[in-house]
Write a protein that holds these residues in place. Structure first.
Motif, PDB file in Angstrom:
ATOM      1  N   PRO A 430      13.547   4.435  18.297  1.00  0.00           N
ATOM      2  CA  PRO A 430      12.875   5.469  17.451  1.00  0.00           C
ATOM      3  C   PRO A 430      13.259   5.794  15.974  1.00  0.00           C
ATOM      4  CG  PRO A 430      13.132   5.924  19.667  1.00  0.00           C
ATOM      5  CD  PRO A 430      13.977   4.772  19.499  1.00  0.00           C
ATOM      6  N   GLY A 431      14.614   5.676  15.963  1.00  0.00           N
ATOM      7  CA  GLY A 431      15.014   6.155  14.369  1.00  0.00           C
ATOM      8  C   GLY A 431      14.900   4.926  13.664  1.00  0.00           C
ATOM      9  N   ALA A 432      14.961   3.764  13.939  1.00  0.00           N
ATOM     10  CA  ALA A 432      14.389   2.937  12.733  1.00  0.00           C
ATOM     11  C   ALA A 432      13.057   2.781  12.663  1.00  0.00           C
ATOM     12  CB  ALA A 432      14.683   1.460  13.533  1.00  0.00           C
ATOM     13  N   GLU A 433      12.348   3.168  13.409  1.00  0.00           N
ATOM     14  CA  GLU A 433      10.784   2.977  13.403  1.00  0.00           C
ATOM     15  C   GLU A 433      10.431   4.393  12.447  1.00  0.00           C
ATOM     16  OE1 GLU A 433       8.132   0.907  14.575  1.00  0.00           O
ATOM     17  OE2 GLU A 433      10.236  -0.176  14.576  1.00  0.00           O
ATOM     18  N   THR A 434      11.097   5.555  12.737  1.00  0.00           N
ATOM     19  CA  THR A 434      10.854   6.893  12.101  1.00  0.00           C
ATOM     20  C   THR A 434      11.242   6.537  10.381  1.00  0.00           C
ATOM     21  OG1 THR A 434      11.447   8.230  13.648  1.00  0.00           O
ATOM     22  CG2 THR A 434      11.611   9.322  11.395  1.00  0.00           C
ATOM     23  N   GLN A 435      12.212   5.588  10.354  1.00  0.00           N
ATOM     24  CA  GLN A 435      12.863   5.194   8.854  1.00  0.00           C
ATOM     25  C   GLN A 435      11.750   4.264   8.000  1.00  0.00           C
ATOM     26  OE1 GLN A 435      16.772   3.545   8.695  1.00  0.00           O
ATOM     27  NE2 GLN A 435      16.593   3.396   6.335  1.00  0.00           N
ATOM     28  N   ARG A 436      11.083   3.396   8.984  1.00  0.00           N
ATOM     29  CA  ARG A 436      10.153   2.552   8.432  1.00  0.00           C
ATOM     30  C   ARG A 436       8.901   3.393   7.965  1.00  0.00           C
ATOM     31  NH1 ARG A 436       7.807  -0.814  12.129  1.00  0.00           N
ATOM     32  NH2 ARG A 436       6.758  -1.986  10.420  1.00  0.00           N
ATOM     33  N   LEU A 437       8.360   4.245   8.917  1.00  0.00           N
ATOM     34  CA  LEU A 437       7.375   5.106   8.622  1.00  0.00           C
ATOM     35  C   LEU A 437       7.439   6.000   7.207  1.00  0.00           C
ATOM     36  CD1 LEU A 437       4.572   6.309   9.211  1.00  0.00           C
ATOM     37  CD2 LEU A 437       5.469   7.898  10.784  1.00  0.00           C
ATOM     38  N   GLU A 438       8.712   6.535   7.037  1.00  0.00           N
ATOM     39  CA  GLU A 438       8.985   7.317   5.946  1.00  0.00           C
ATOM     40  C   GLU A 438       8.931   6.676   4.663  1.00  0.00           C
ATOM     41  OE1 GLU A 438      12.672   9.118   7.134  1.00  0.00           O
ATOM     42  OE2 GLU A 438      11.814  10.705   8.518  1.00  0.00           O
ATOM     43  N   GLN A 439       9.564   5.280   4.779  1.00  0.00           N
ATOM     44  CA  GLN A 439       9.563   4.614   3.515  1.00  0.00           C
ATOM     45  C   GLN A 439       8.064   4.115   3.291  1.00  0.00           C
ATOM     46  OE1 GLN A 439      12.068   1.048   3.992  1.00  0.00           O
ATOM     47  NE2 GLN A 439      11.614   0.299   2.189  1.00  0.00           N
ATOM     48  N   ALA A 440       7.286   3.674   4.237  1.00  0.00           N
ATOM     49  CA  ALA A 440       6.004   3.453   3.877  1.00  0.00           C
ATOM     50  C   ALA A 440       5.156   4.580   3.347  1.00  0.00           C
ATOM     51  CB  ALA A 440       5.235   3.056   5.320  1.00  0.00           C
ATOM     52  N   ILE A 441       5.306   5.666   3.702  1.00  0.00           N
ATOM     53  CA  ILE A 441       4.374   6.850   3.216  1.00  0.00           C
ATOM     54  C   ILE A 441       4.898   6.958   1.822  1.00  0.00           C
ATOM     55  CG2 ILE A 441       4.356   9.406   3.688  1.00  0.00           C
ATOM     56  CD1 ILE A 441       4.503   9.126   6.457  1.00  0.00           C
ATOM     57  N   ARG A 442       6.361   6.904   1.786  1.00  0.00           N
ATOM     58  CA  ARG A 442       6.865   7.190   0.244  1.00  0.00           C
ATOM     59  C   ARG A 442       6.011   5.902  -0.806  1.00  0.00           C
ATOM     60  NH1 ARG A 442      11.926   8.226   2.739  1.00  0.00           N
ATOM     61  NH2 ARG A 442      12.582   6.245   2.405  1.00  0.00           N
ATOM     62  N   GLN A 443       6.039   4.983  -0.187  1.00  0.00           N
ATOM     63  CA  GLN A 443       5.537   3.842  -0.974  1.00  0.00           C
ATOM     64  C   GLN A 443       4.228   4.023  -1.440  1.00  0.00           C
ATOM     65  OE1 GLN A 443       6.569  -0.161   0.285  1.00  0.00           O
ATOM     66  NE2 GLN A 443       5.185  -1.190  -0.951  1.00  0.00           N
ATOM     67  N   GLY A 444       3.445   4.510  -0.073  1.00  0.00           N
ATOM     68  CA  GLY A 444       1.949   4.851  -0.338  1.00  0.00           C
ATOM     69  C   GLY A 444       1.509   5.892  -1.292  1.00  0.00           C
ATOM     70  N   ALA A 445       2.522   6.831  -1.513  1.00  0.00           N
ATOM     71  CA  ALA A 445       2.454   7.956  -2.396  1.00  0.00           C
ATOM     72  C   ALA A 445       2.612   7.391  -4.011  1.00  0.00           C
ATOM     73  CB  ALA A 445       3.394   9.134  -2.000  1.00  0.00           C
ATOM     74  N   VAL A 446       3.622   6.502  -4.102  1.00  0.00           N
ATOM     75  CA  VAL A 446       3.761   5.988  -5.490  1.00  0.00           C
ATOM     76  C   VAL A 446       2.614   5.322  -5.860  1.00  0.00           C
ATOM     77  CG1 VAL A 446       5.205   4.322  -6.679  1.00  0.00           C
ATOM     78  CG2 VAL A 446       6.364   5.908  -5.150  1.00  0.00           C
ATOM     79  N   GLN A 447       1.984   4.380  -4.675  1.00  0.00           N
ATOM     80  CA  GLN A 447       0.900   3.717  -5.483  1.00  0.00           C
ATOM     81  C   GLN A 447      -0.274   4.508  -5.482  1.00  0.00           C
ATOM     82  OE1 GLN A 447      -0.212   1.307  -1.861  1.00  0.00           O
ATOM     83  NE2 GLN A 447       1.548  -0.082  -2.035  1.00  0.00           N
ATOM     84  N   LEU A 448      -0.623   5.739  -4.963  1.00  0.00           N
ATOM     85  CA  LEU A 448      -1.610   6.558  -5.217  1.00  0.00           C
ATOM     86  C   LEU A 448      -1.417   7.285  -6.438  1.00  0.00           C
ATOM     87  CD1 LEU A 448      -2.396   8.371  -1.844  1.00  0.00           C
ATOM     88  CD2 LEU A 448      -3.952   6.854  -3.168  1.00  0.00           C
ATOM     89  N   GLU A 449      -0.239   7.614  -6.789  1.00  0.00           N
ATOM     90  CA  GLU A 449       0.242   8.356  -8.010  1.00  0.00           C
ATOM     91  C   GLU A 449      -0.145   7.277  -9.100  1.00  0.00           C
ATOM     92  OE1 GLU A 449       1.175  10.984 -10.871  1.00  0.00           O
ATOM     93  OE2 GLU A 449       1.039  11.398  -8.659  1.00  0.00           O
TER      94      GLU A 449
END
Length: 959
Positions: A430-449
């Motif tokens: 679960p820890g690794a999956e949470t980290q993957r999700l957080e990183q993907a959300i950050r990357q998505g936010a950068v794309q949208l910006e």
């Protein structure tokens, strides 16, 4: 929330029989301005269907659904009959609570009255009461709903001790808006209380907005002071309203069922808190009644439950843990069940299964009312992959869709299939999956910006900024995190959170919100693509028409407009954000054309007509040549029109017709002027309200409207008052779901239920348009969805009062108040309306769909929703004739105003103003110069003589 005042109570009434009492009730509602006289028939029709006797000498007369058109405002009038009246069902009545309510508001009123049924002395006290205040006090009781549902559960939280669980529960309640920061601080100050059986409690009454109960369970077994911690309840206490929540915990402990919560899912936990044991039999039944469990079907349900051999309890399946006796009318009504909601019935012992079958069958049969099946497709999205393959589109044959963005395109197609995301359902870390999700959300936010910065046009940036906010929504992240903590992969947990949120939004109202749910999925797919490392196939480097199942707003914003000649989708509607953005970017678009468009092969040549909503694959040489000629002529016209855009709009013979712009955002007023607009003919003020998380205050509105007036530099501004409702809801103005919101509470109907909102908007417009030295500011205010003179007069009274209240030097001096002609009744009543309004503006989009009974966004019927239908044209003719007889002007602000074929017809009918999208202003001006008034009148007469819209277009093409 209903609040009774002494002025709502009529004391010492007398009637010979129930009919006389009901007549008095109807008259009282009418005198109070709550209803028109026609509501009387609705009251008697309701009693003919079933008695409205509630109990304890109280009857609650209210109209039928058909009579709601006579309701002008929601409210009640209470009539006291000290000597009593024999009701038609044999009951003795001392008080009538006469209800006037639109939609299902009467259910909320009813819930506030049912508490009197628990007090056997109330009938005598009501009969003997000597003041309105006394009766109001006996009847009034604010209903405070304590919250305990799936959203308040925080399961499998990675806490190290009970305090962390307490703070997790408090944080969840804060996210839901139940408590403020003071609550979290109070929870942090005190150690949780051990209740026994591994359960703990933390509670506070500080900063509580809504009483609520959260349950946090640990990810791994915990100990606190050598005691097991299986779960911690976090209680937001509020007066007496949270008592039922404490009773839920007490029931659990008394049954010794606390251990069953360990590792249980949300549904099981809610069932145990509702008092359902592991041995209880349960059944679900969906409420099918159009207006939910109001008094009459609730009575039927109670009678069926009482006839069973075992006691039956019932609760709302989604979010309801307050299981009540199905034999209690008060309790059943207080559930407030609406159509589509599921009831969870439970029973124990011999005969339980048969009893549950009986009550569920009664619910399915409608509980004494005729019901329609519930549309399961509104609840679940059916995967398209399992559908049968669609037949290919035939060559050189026009195929209809929904016209979404004007223009003509001739190019090969590039078919973009929806990407397939393959991912595991479960994950071990679960820890690794949470980290993957957080990183993907950050990357998505950068794309949208990045997309926001590159976006062209205000709508593009606004919608993509909204996507950024969605991506940062803590509730989405928390829901995904909980899924990960239960062993799901980041992809599975994230998409489940997206689907749950989108599904919830789709259920709030009809089309518009369903299409806004597409925005959530667009955001979700962005993150899912990053997690799965899925990239979309590269489009051609030569011009093409993009074909896809559906397209998200961010996908539209990414399009290279130098290459994309058109947009074609299998799904979607003209009000979806993707369609709005296509119009903003000037890309011709046809949407909702059906699954067959996906069978087109890459490179297939296509003619796409965004004005008529038609496509033609593999056109013949003759058809292609004709389309190319049309396209070349259009491009030449556009260039010539742009060069003469600042010339005054006149026909060839000099007849003046004003050409204005339709705007959804005041920031674009300057752009409209630059394109030659002679004013703004329609400012859709609802976009200002939609852009704010809370209702914009007076100052905010003044600043917004003043920006448009400044840009117009003395040109007129026609502002439509807030036009929202079931199809265009506001997040801070919740409304009950309506089966048909286009025929429901929207436009002026809705605004008159909150006259303070209308007053603030009118005041803001008047103040914003205060004259500046040497700068006139003509202001035209129009009211949407007016059906008759009564609605206009109600709004006019507020308008006139403001004109008297605001000093003349501080408000608009050149101001008019008019109405939209969108409802056929308004056109039919135009002679009466024209005597009082200052102008008419015909909204041909709504007028067409209401006149022809065709949803203009329907994927199969929308092509038939043509404003050039002779029935629509006759209504416009009636409107113009009535207006000109009284010296009033008429504009047209619907899509018909920019239809090149319709422009001369509208001018020939006598229309004085055409309001179109800013991009269309130069072309409409140019079109006016191509004909004279005599020809226009001939064209109008020819159109009126036809029988169908197809015949109209054929006749006009020949001429």
């Amino acid at each position: 929330m209903l609040t009774l005042h002494q002025d709502d109570v009529l004391l010492a009434c007398h009637a010979e029989d129930w009919r006389g009492a009901l007549e008095q009730a109807a008259e009282a509602l009418h005198r109070a301005g709550l209803t028109s006289p026609g509501y009387r028939e609705g009251l008697f029709a309701r009693e003919a269907q079933s008695s409205t006797y509630l109990g304890n000498a109280i009857a609650i007369p209210h109209g039928t659904p058909q009579s709601r058109e006579h309701v002008q405002d929601t409210g009640v009038r209470v009539l006291q009959f000290p000597a009593g009246v024999d009701w038609h069902d044999g009951q003795r009545v001392h008080v009538l609570v006469a209800i006037a309510a639109r939609s299902d508001e009467h259910l909320d009123i009813l819930r506030q009255l049912t508490h009197v049924l628990d007090d056997d002395s109330v009938a005598e006290r009501l009969a003997a009461a000597g003041s309105g205040n006394e009766i109001a006090a006996l009847l009034s009781k604010a209903v405070v709903d304590a919250r305990l549902d799936g959203d308040t559960l925080c399961l499998g939280f990675p806490a190290r001790d009970a305090r962390e669980l307490a703070l997790a529960g408090a944080a969840r309640l804060r996210q839901l808006g139940c408590v403020g920061d003071g609550f979290i601080a109070a929870i942090a100050e005190h150690a949780p209380l051990h209740l026994g059986q591994g359960l703990w409690l933390a509670s506070s009454g500080s900063s509580v907005e809504v009483p609520a109960l959260a349950l946090a369970t640990p990810e791994h077994p915990l100990k606190q002071a050598d005691e097991t911690v299986n779960g911690l309840f976090c209680l937001a206490a509020h007066g007496e309203a949270h008592r039922g929540l404490l009773e839920c915990i007490l029931r659990l402990l008394e049954r010794g069922s606390a251990g069953e919560l360990q590792g249980a899912d949300a549904a099981t936990i809610l069932a145990r808190l509702a008092g359902e044991s592991a041995t209880a039999h349960t059944r679900l039944a969906r409420v099918l009644n159009a207006h939910g469990l109001h008094a009459r079907p609730a009575k039927q349900l109670v009678q069926v439950a009482r006839s069973q051999a075992v006691p039956i309890r019932v609760r709302l399946a989604e979010g309801g843990v307050d299981a009540v006796s199905a034999s209690s009318l008060t309790k059943v009504i207080n559930l407030g069940a609406r159509r589509g909601q599921q009831l969870a019935f439970s029973a124990e012992g011999d005969g339980a299964v048969a009893a549950l079958d009986a009550v569920c069958q009664a619910v399915a049969d409608g509980l004494g009312e005729q019901v329609l099946p519930f549309d399961e497709s509104r609840e679940r999205i059916i995967p398209q992959a399992d559908a049968a393959p669609a037949e290919p589109l035939p060559d050189d044959t026009p195929h209809a869709g929904v016209a979404a963005s004007p223009g003509l395109a001739i190019s090969p197609v590039f078919v973009l299939q929806t990407p397939r995301f393959d991912y595991p359902e479960r994950a071990a870390d679960p820890g690794a999956e949470t980290q993957r999700l957080e990183q993907a959300i950050r990357q998505g936010a950068v794309q949208l910006e990045t997309l926001v910065q590159q976006a062209r046009g205000g709508e593009v940036a606004q919608i993509l900024s909204m996507h950024e906010e969605m991506l940062c929504d803590p509730e989405l992240y928390q829901a995904a995190h909980e899924g990960i903590s239960e062993g799901r992969s980041a992809e599975a947990a994230w998409w489940d959170a997206i689907e749950t949120a989108a599904h919830a939004q789709e259920m709030l109202a009809d089309r518009l919100l369903a299409e806004r749910a597409a925005d959530l999925r667009d955001v979700g797919r962005r993150v899912l693509g990053i997690l799965c490392d899925v990239t979309l196939p590269a489009p051609p480097t030569t011009p093409y028409i993009l074909v896809t199942d559906d397209i998200g707003p961010s996908d539209v914003a990414r399009l290279d407009t130098s290459l994309v000649r058109g947009l074609l989708t299998a799904r979607g509607g003209a009000t979806a954000h993707s369609a709005i953005l296509a119009r903003a970017l000037g890309i011709p678009a046809v949407v909702g054309a059906g699954a067959r468009v996906l069978t087109l092969a890459d490179g297939t040549e296509l003619i796409l007509d965004g004005e008529r909503g038609r496509i033609t694959p593999t056109p013949s040489a003759e058809r292609r040549q004709a389309a190319e000629q049309r396209l070349a002529e259009r491009q030449q016209r556009e260039a010539a029109a742009w060069d003469t855009r600042f010339e005054e709009a006149r026909t060839r013979c000099g007849h003046r017709v004003e050409v204005a712009a339709n705007l959804g955002n005041t920031i674009h007023a300057a752009d409209a002027v630059e394109r030659g607009a002679e004013g703004v003919g329609l400012l859709r003020t609802e976009f200002l309200f939609m852009a704010h998380a809370q209702e914009p205050d007076l100052a905010t509105q003044i600043d917004e409207y003043r920006e448009a007036l400044d840009a117009l530099d003395g040109r007129p501004l026609v502002a439509r008052t807030l036009d929202v409702g079931g199809d265009k809801p506001l997040p801070y103005w919740p409304m009950p779901k309506e089966d048909n919101p286009f025929l429901g509470l929207r436009g002026i109907r809705l605004m008159l239920t909150r006259p303070e909102v209308l007053e603030t908007q009118l005041r803001a417009l008047l103040l914003a348009a205060a004259p500046v030295p040497g700068k006139p500011r003509p202001l035209r205010i129009m009211l949407p969805m007016i059906k008759d003179i009564a609605e206009f007069r109600a709004a006019r009274a507020i308008f006139d009062r403001l004109l008297e209240e605001i000093p003349e030097a501080e408000r608009a001096s050149d101001v008019q108040l008019g109405i939209m002609i969108e409802v056929p009744s308004a056109a039919l009543l135009a002679p009466a309306l024209a005597a009082e309004v200052d102008f008419f503006s015909v909204g041909t989009n709504d007028l067409t769909q209401y006149t022809l009974a065709i949803d203009r966004d329907h994927p199969e019927l929308s092509a038939q929703a043509d404003g050039l239908h002779p029935a629509v044209l006759r209504l416009i003719e009636m409107t113009v004739t009535a207006a000109h007889a009284h010296g009033k002007w008429v504009g047209v602000c619907g899509e018909l105003a920019s239809d090149p074929m319709a422009v001369p017809v509208l001018v020939g009918l006598g229309v004085d103003e055409l309001s179109v999208s800013a991009r269309q202003v130069p072309l409409v001006k140019a079109r006016l110069r191509e004909f004279d008034l005599e020809k226009a009148r001939t064209q109008a007469g020819l159109a009126l003589a036809q029988a169908t819209s197809t015949a109209v277009r054929d006749a006009l093409e020949v001429r």
